[in-house]
Design an enzyme around this catalytic site. Structure first.
Site, mmCIF file in Angstrom:
data_model
loop_
_atom_site.group_PDB
_atom_site.id
_atom_site.type_symbol
_atom_site.label_atom_id
_atom_site.label_comp_id
_atom_site.label_asym_id
_atom_site.label_seq_id
_atom_site.Cartn_x
_atom_site.Cartn_y
_atom_site.Cartn_z
ATOM 1 N N HIS A 82 0.830 -1.198 0.000
ATOM 2 C CA HIS A 82 0.000 0.000 0.000
ATOM 3 C C HIS A 82 0.866 1.250 0.000
ATOM 4 O O HIS A 82 1.834 1.339 0.747
ATOM 5 C CB HIS A 82 -0.906 0.020 1.237
ATOM 6 C CG HIS A 82 -1.756 1.249 1.312
ATOM 7 N ND1 HIS A 82 -2.909 1.391 0.585
ATOM 8 C CD2 HIS A 82 -1.599 2.409 1.987
ATOM 9 C CE1 HIS A 82 -3.437 2.574 0.826
ATOM 10 N NE2 HIS A 82 -2.673 3.216 1.673
ATOM 11 N N ASP A 161 -14.480 4.095 8.585
ATOM 12 C CA ASP A 161 -13.404 4.952 8.063
ATOM 13 C C ASP A 161 -13.948 5.954 7.061
ATOM 14 O O ASP A 161 -13.529 7.105 7.030
ATOM 15 C CB ASP A 161 -12.307 4.108 7.412
ATOM 16 C CG ASP A 161 -11.247 5.011 6.774
ATOM 17 O OD1 ASP A 161 -10.578 5.730 7.534
ATOM 18 O OD2 ASP A 161 -11.139 5.036 5.545
ATOM 19 N N ARG A 168 -13.272 14.223 9.120
ATOM 20 C CA ARG A 168 -11.940 14.796 9.386
ATOM 21 C C ARG A 168 -11.590 15.829 8.329
ATOM 22 O O ARG A 168 -10.998 16.869 8.621
ATOM 23 C CB ARG A 168 -10.879 13.682 9.393
ATOM 24 C CG ARG A 168 -10.918 12.823 10.656
ATOM 25 C CD ARG A 168 -10.164 11.512 10.440
ATOM 26 N NE ARG A 168 -8.767 11.734 10.105
ATOM 27 C CZ ARG A 168 -8.030 10.914 9.343
ATOM 28 N NH1 ARG A 168 -8.560 9.810 8.837
ATOM 29 N NH2 ARG A 168 -6.775 11.191 9.096
ATOM 30 N N SER A 183 -6.729 4.669 9.919
ATOM 31 C CA SER A 183 -7.524 4.732 8.692
ATOM 32 C C SER A 183 -6.924 3.816 7.616
ATOM 33 O O SER A 183 -7.621 2.998 7.001
ATOM 34 C CB SER A 183 -7.580 6.189 8.212
ATOM 35 O OG SER A 183 -8.013 6.291 6.878
ATOM 36 N N LYS A 187 -8.199 -0.519 6.584
ATOM 37 C CA LYS A 187 -8.613 -0.951 5.242
ATOM 38 C C LYS A 187 -7.776 -2.138 4.746
ATOM 39 O O LYS A 187 -8.285 -3.045 4.105
ATOM 40 C CB LYS A 187 -8.535 0.236 4.270
ATOM 41 C CG LYS A 187 -9.698 1.216 4.487
ATOM 42 C CD LYS A 187 -9.574 2.471 3.638
ATOM 43 C CE LYS A 187 -8.633 3.463 4.269
ATOM 44 N NZ LYS A 187 -8.753 4.844 3.768
HETATM 45 N N1 URA Z 1 -5.143 7.941 3.518
HETATM 46 C C1 URA Z 1 -6.122 7.295 4.193
HETATM 47 O O1 URA Z 1 -6.645 6.293 3.726
HETATM 48 N N2 URA Z 1 -6.499 7.781 5.383
HETATM 49 C C2 URA Z 1 -5.973 8.887 5.935
HETATM 50 O O2 URA Z 1 -6.367 9.264 7.017
HETATM 51 C C3 URA Z 1 -4.954 9.563 5.229
HETATM 52 C C4 URA Z 1 -4.562 9.049 4.020
#
Ligand code: URA
Ligand code: CA
Length: 434
Positions: A82, A161, A168, A183, A187
């Site tokens: 990632h 999220d 946010r 976050s 995932k």
């Molecule tokens: N990428 C994400 O998936 N979440 C964040 O909080 C910042 C970058």
């Protein structure tokens, strides 16, 4: 339990319990807690921070807010990669076939997403006929058969999220290490990876602008992954200039194909070898990083990575003859050179702005509804540290609209910083954390 008490507790700098974090995430996901209370809690977290234990609990609460993928029917150790997000980042398209050609399963659920250029799926749709439409069973059998598949998102992964990130975004609480780390990691964990290699970008084209911040985020994510039984490593890499030369969808596909043929940009290949060798070690296919690197270099020199890429495009309905004849990929009407107006050395190429220029040309989505133009973008000819004479070509604009092309050209010149005596001292790889 009352949300008010959680806000007060965090505001006063105390630690939230596992039960309190679960209560907050569960009830927020279900719509039982209003945005204004969650906003207040996020701001309290921003100022008071979270401990490592709270961050791990938050991550797992977000994972448990939705579905999780069960990849247990896929043979072997599933290692996911990632990137925290950069400009012109073509690594997935190169890395996935390299790693898969060594027999390591690459089971990628990808998205389209917003950004300077499209997501991996958009890019792959440069191959006529390519599709990610398949059932979960087909996806799994594709990975078992070919060691590689890219699917569209099925199920609802980490819905908490999605809500939190949106909130946010409008409450100035994005850039907190615990919130970013939970976050991203939630995932990845929900997507079923056994092990995770993170590419944490640093520089003006990245979330993290300084090596110190990138290091802190990387350490936090590695702790979370290792803490929940998913072995995790992080590579901190430069995003103070775009990676490789191409920024744009079909342009990046072409760049990936050249890299798989051993003719790609040095920085892109080096980052793929670094990330890839960590993936190979985590998949237990090599004893150490040196051996893994050698194995990966062989996949390029013996053609097996390129062959794997074609096999994968075929398996998902795409026309793999495009790999042998990249001229068949979507092409822009106008290809316009951008010339330097001075002598010197390239000191900087503003990555963030290059991404925005590509997006203006149509390479990316500003909103979920925008259509992507796969053909357009920018191909750099010069990178940081290169010597330039007046009149040298810095880049080519690929456009389908003359006016947009002209505007992009002017902006590209402005975003190349050319100085008299610059010596490039920014590394491609800053650090590796495990
Ligand atoms: N990428 C994400 O998936 N979440 C964040 O909080 C910042 C970058
Ligand atoms: Ca690139």
């Amino acid at each position: 339990m009352r949300m008010y008490d959680l806000i007060l507790k965090k505001r006063n700098g105390e630690e939230l319990t596992t039960e309190e974090i679960n209560y907050f995430i569960e009830n927020y996901t279900q719509g039982n807690i209003p945005d204004y209370q969650v906003s207040a809690l996020l701001m309290a977290i921003f100022f008071q921070k979270m401990t490592e234990r709270e961050t791990v609990d938050l991550t797992m609460a977000i994972v448990n807010s939705g579905d999780t993928l069960d990849l247990s029917k896929i043979e072997g150790i599933k290692v996911d990669k990632h990137s925290t997000g950069g400009v012109g980042d073509t690594t997935t398209l190169v890395l996935a076939p390299m790693v898969a050609s060594l027999g390591i399963p690459v089971a990628k659920m990808s998205g389209r997403g917003l950004g300077h250029t499209g997501g991996t799926i958009d890019k792959l749709e440069s191959f006529e006929g390519f599709s990610v439409e398949m059932s979960e069973d087909e996806f799994i059998s594709n990975v078992n058969m070919h060691k590689i598949a890219v699917g569209g998102q099925t199920g609802v992964l980490a819905p908490a999220d999605k809500k939190l990130y949106a909130l946010r975004d409008v409450t100035a609480t994005v850039d907190n290490i615990s919130l970013i780390a939970s976050s991203i990691m939630s995932k990845k964990i929900a997507a079923g990876a056994d092990a995770i290699v993170l590419d944490v970008k640093v520089g003006d084209g990245a979330f993290m602008k300084t090596p110190e911040d990138a290091q802190a985020l990387a350490e936090e994510m590695v702790k979370i992954g290792n803490g929940v039984g998913r072995e995790t490593r992080a590579v901190i890499s430069d995003m103070d200039q775009p990676l490789g030369f191409a920024i744009g969808n079909a342009l990046e596909v072409k760049e990936a194909i050249s890299t798989l043929k051993g003719e790609g940009p040095a920085d892109l290949l080096e980052l793929c070898l670094t990330l890839g060798s960590n993936m190979v070690v985590l998949a237990k296919k090599a004893e150490d990083l040196n051996q893994a690197r050698k194995m990966l270099m062989d996949t390029i020199s013996n053609g097996s990575a390129l062959a794997k890429f074609k096999e994968f495009i075929d398996a998902q309905g795409g026309d793999s003859s495009f790999v042998d004849f990249p001229d068949k990929l979507p092409k822009a009407k106008y290809i316009i050179p951008v010339e330097s107006d001075r002598d010197g050395v390239v000191e900087k190429i503003n990555a963030q702005n290059m991404g925005l220029i590509a997006m203006e040309l149509g390479a990316g989505r500003a909103t979920k509804e925008s259509e992507i133009d796969l053909a357009v973008g920018i191909v750099l000819s010069k990178k940081r540290g290169d010597k330039i004479s007046k009149g040298d070509i810095l880049a080519y604009v690929h456009a389908n609209d003359v006016e947009k092309a002209e505007k992009a050209k002017q902006q590209i010149i402005k975003n190349f910083v050319i100085s008299k005596n610059y010596i490039n001292d920014i590394p491609l790889i800053y650090n590796i954390i495990k």
